[in-house]
Design an enzyme around this catalytic site. Structure first.
Site, mmCIF file in Angstrom:
data_model
loop_
_atom_site.group_PDB
_atom_site.id
_atom_site.type_symbol
_atom_site.label_atom_id
_atom_site.label_comp_id
_atom_site.label_asym_id
_atom_site.label_seq_id
_atom_site.Cartn_x
_atom_site.Cartn_y
_atom_site.Cartn_z
ATOM 1 C CE LYS A 115 -3.330 -0.916 -0.605
ATOM 2 N NZ LYS A 115 -3.603 -1.459 -1.982
ATOM 3 C CD1 TRP B 12 -0.708 -10.914 -12.979
ATOM 4 C CD2 TRP B 12 -1.937 -9.156 -12.323
ATOM 5 N NE1 TRP B 12 -2.003 -11.111 -13.413
ATOM 6 C CE2 TRP B 12 -2.782 -10.049 -13.019
ATOM 7 C CE3 TRP B 12 -2.482 -7.970 -11.811
ATOM 8 C CZ2 TRP B 12 -4.137 -9.804 -13.228
ATOM 9 C CZ3 TRP B 12 -3.832 -7.734 -12.014
ATOM 10 C CH2 TRP B 12 -4.644 -8.642 -12.715
ATOM 11 C CD1 TRP C 150 2.937 -9.728 -7.913
ATOM 12 C CD2 TRP C 150 4.096 -8.693 -6.318
ATOM 13 N NE1 TRP C 150 2.466 -8.452 -7.799
ATOM 14 C CE2 TRP C 150 3.149 -7.798 -6.849
ATOM 15 C CE3 TRP C 150 4.958 -8.255 -5.295
ATOM 16 C CZ2 TRP C 150 3.036 -6.488 -6.391
ATOM 17 C CZ3 TRP C 150 4.835 -6.964 -4.848
ATOM 18 C CH2 TRP C 150 3.895 -6.099 -5.385
ATOM 19 C CG HIS D 37 4.589 -6.287 -1.126
ATOM 20 N ND1 HIS D 37 4.681 -4.958 -1.463
ATOM 21 C CD2 HIS D 37 3.335 -6.663 -1.503
ATOM 22 C CE1 HIS D 37 3.538 -4.573 -2.022
ATOM 23 N NE2 HIS D 37 2.720 -5.589 -2.064
ATOM 24 C CE1 TYR E 73 0.411 6.800 -3.392
ATOM 25 C CE2 TYR E 73 0.163 8.837 -2.149
ATOM 26 C CZ TYR E 73 -0.366 7.878 -2.980
ATOM 27 O OH TYR E 73 -1.671 7.979 -3.400
ATOM 28 N NE ARG F 98 -8.362 3.821 0.196
ATOM 29 C CZ ARG F 98 -8.461 4.847 1.030
ATOM 30 N NH1 ARG F 98 -9.628 5.216 1.481
ATOM 31 N NH2 ARG F 98 -7.377 5.500 1.444
ATOM 32 C CE LYS F 99 -11.487 8.732 0.513
ATOM 33 N NZ LYS F 99 -11.569 9.415 1.824
HETATM 34 P P1 A3P Z 1 -5.227 4.685 -1.399
HETATM 35 O O1 A3P Z 1 -5.796 3.407 -0.892
HETATM 36 O O2 A3P Z 1 -4.813 5.610 -0.295
HETATM 37 O O3 A3P Z 1 -6.086 5.369 -2.423
HETATM 38 P P2 A3P Z 1 -0.183 -0.306 -3.692
HETATM 39 O O4 A3P Z 1 -0.072 -0.196 -5.164
HETATM 40 O O5 A3P Z 1 1.131 -0.369 -2.995
HETATM 41 O O6 A3P Z 1 -1.125 -1.375 -3.283
HETATM 42 O O7 A3P Z 1 -0.780 1.079 -3.165
HETATM 43 C C1 A3P Z 1 -2.094 1.447 -3.462
HETATM 44 C C2 A3P Z 1 -2.272 2.913 -3.137
HETATM 45 O O8 A3P Z 1 -1.603 3.696 -4.157
HETATM 46 C C3 A3P Z 1 -3.734 3.326 -3.167
HETATM 47 O O9 A3P Z 1 -3.862 4.336 -2.163
HETATM 48 C C4 A3P Z 1 -3.874 3.897 -4.574
HETATM 49 O O10 A3P Z 1 -4.953 4.774 -4.744
HETATM 50 C C5 A3P Z 1 -2.542 4.610 -4.712
HETATM 51 N N1 A3P Z 1 -2.192 4.884 -6.114
HETATM 52 C C6 A3P Z 1 -2.056 4.009 -7.128
HETATM 53 N N2 A3P Z 1 -1.778 4.645 -8.272
HETATM 54 C C7 A3P Z 1 -1.730 5.972 -7.969
HETATM 55 C C8 A3P Z 1 -1.486 7.152 -8.737
HETATM 56 N N3 A3P Z 1 -1.250 7.114 -10.047
HETATM 57 N N4 A3P Z 1 -1.503 8.335 -8.086
HETATM 58 C C9 A3P Z 1 -1.752 8.403 -6.760
HETATM 59 N N5 A3P Z 1 -1.993 7.324 -5.986
HETATM 60 C C10 A3P Z 1 -1.984 6.119 -6.583
#
Ligand code: A3P
Length: 298
Positions: free
Chosen positions: A57, A85, A90, A112, A197, A261-262
């Site tokens: 995440k 993937w 992975w 990871h 990030y 998600r956000k």
């Molecule tokens: P949120 O759940 O806070 O929205 P991972 O890829 O390590 O699983 O992380 C997922 C998180 O990265 C999610 O955060 C996702 O929305 C965010 N994410 C993925 N692509 C993104 C992008 N292009 N810009 C901003 N956030 C991004």
């Protein structure tokens, strides 16, 4: 969809539990102690490997998109036609490792894994690692939501129980603190690059330039613009090859949410109480003060 096991694992009771490897939890789904042990002791890292390494995440899929686009000089065809993937398997999952072993070099690989479980053959190699980290409060928030979407995670109970598990490393891939402290111990090594990030968010263009430089890639202004455009939250959300919409229903409950998600910083304030935030701060300070690095969220 070979990265998801082609239904070779029975979900239900099995898929919702974890396995333990040397004290660390991993999803049972597509993971086994044999595969993880092979990774650590026998997997041969190549000098031309590029690894996308993160704690869950923290922006894994975002970085994977950036690296895919840089690899193709900004041309989005690969990122739009091949599942992410498969672009960067992975190395610690059963299916992913199989794909990694067949991957024609130069390989782009994802992991990871905490440093202590990473292939031993990485040591002394010239393989490159890009390590992306994110504010632990936003990681907890994103992780908590994710455990309700993906069947590979067990139900950790209410938020406070999940937070407790997170703080004590009782979640898949262990402790965020241990992960970050371990990997950042490699800073200064010329085949190791780390970025947050939050930096990607604040200055994606500048970040892409820095990452390209680290990879020894000279991209034109136009090519960089294409990377930036195609790795934006909006574009990625629409791209089926990276937005997880192609993950089979048996692995993901698409009605409960999505990977993208956000995509903001500071969303933890909508989930965690002040007291919960302070509990994270306390553990954070214990682990991080010795590192001597200032992060965007400090
Ligand atoms: P949120 O759940 O806070 O929205 P991972 O890829 O390590 O699983 O992380 C997922 C998180 O990265 C999610 O955060 C996702 O929305 C965010 N994410 C993925 N692509 C993104 C992008 N292009 N810009 C901003 N956030 C991004």
């Amino acid at each position: 969809q070979r990265g998801w096991g082609q239904g070779s694992l029975q979900l239900g009771t099995m898929g919702t539990e974890y396995i333990t490897y040397k004290g660390m939890l991993f999803p049972r789904l597509d993971y086994s102690p044999e595969t993880i042990s092979y990774l650590q002791s026998e997997f041969q890292v190549r000098d031309d490997d590029v690894f996308n390494v993160t704690y869950p995440k923290s922006g894994t899929n975002w970085m994977l998109e950036i690296l895919s686009l840089i690899r193709c000089d900004g041309d989005p065809s690969w990122a739009r036609s091949v599942l992410n993937w498969d672009r960067a398997p992975w190395i610690e999952s059963n299916n992913g490792q199989e794909a990694a072993l067949k991957y024609p070099p130069p390989r782009l690989l994802s992991s990871h894994m905490p440093l202590q479980f990473f292939p031993r053959s990485f040591q002394g190699s010239r393989a490159k690692v890009i390590y992306t980290l994110r504010s632990p409060k936003d990681v907890v928030t994103s992780y908590y939501h994710f455990t309700h979407i993906m069947h590979a995670f067990k139900d950790h109970g209410p938020l406070d129980a999940f937070l407790q598990d997170f703080l004590s490393g009782n979640v898949p891939y262990g402790s965020w603190f241990d992960h970050v402290a371990g990997w950042l111990g490699l800073r200064g090594q010329d085949n190791f690059f780390y970025i947050t990030y939050e930096e990607l968010q604040q200055d994606l263009r500048g970040s892409v330039q820095r990452i390209s430089r680290f990879l020894g890639k000279e991209l034109s202004e136009q090519q960089i613009s294409s990377v930036v455009e195609n790795a934006s939250f909006q574009t990625m959300r629409r791209n089926k090859m990276c937005n997880f919409s192609e993950v089979p229903d048996e692995f993901m409950d698409h009605s409960k949410g999505q990977l993208l998600r956000k995509g903001v910083s500071g969303d933890w304030k909508n989930l965690l109480s002040e007291e919960q935030g302070r509990r994270i701060d306390t553990v954070y300070q214990e682990w991080m003060q010795g590192l001597g690095i200032t992060f965007p969220w400090d």
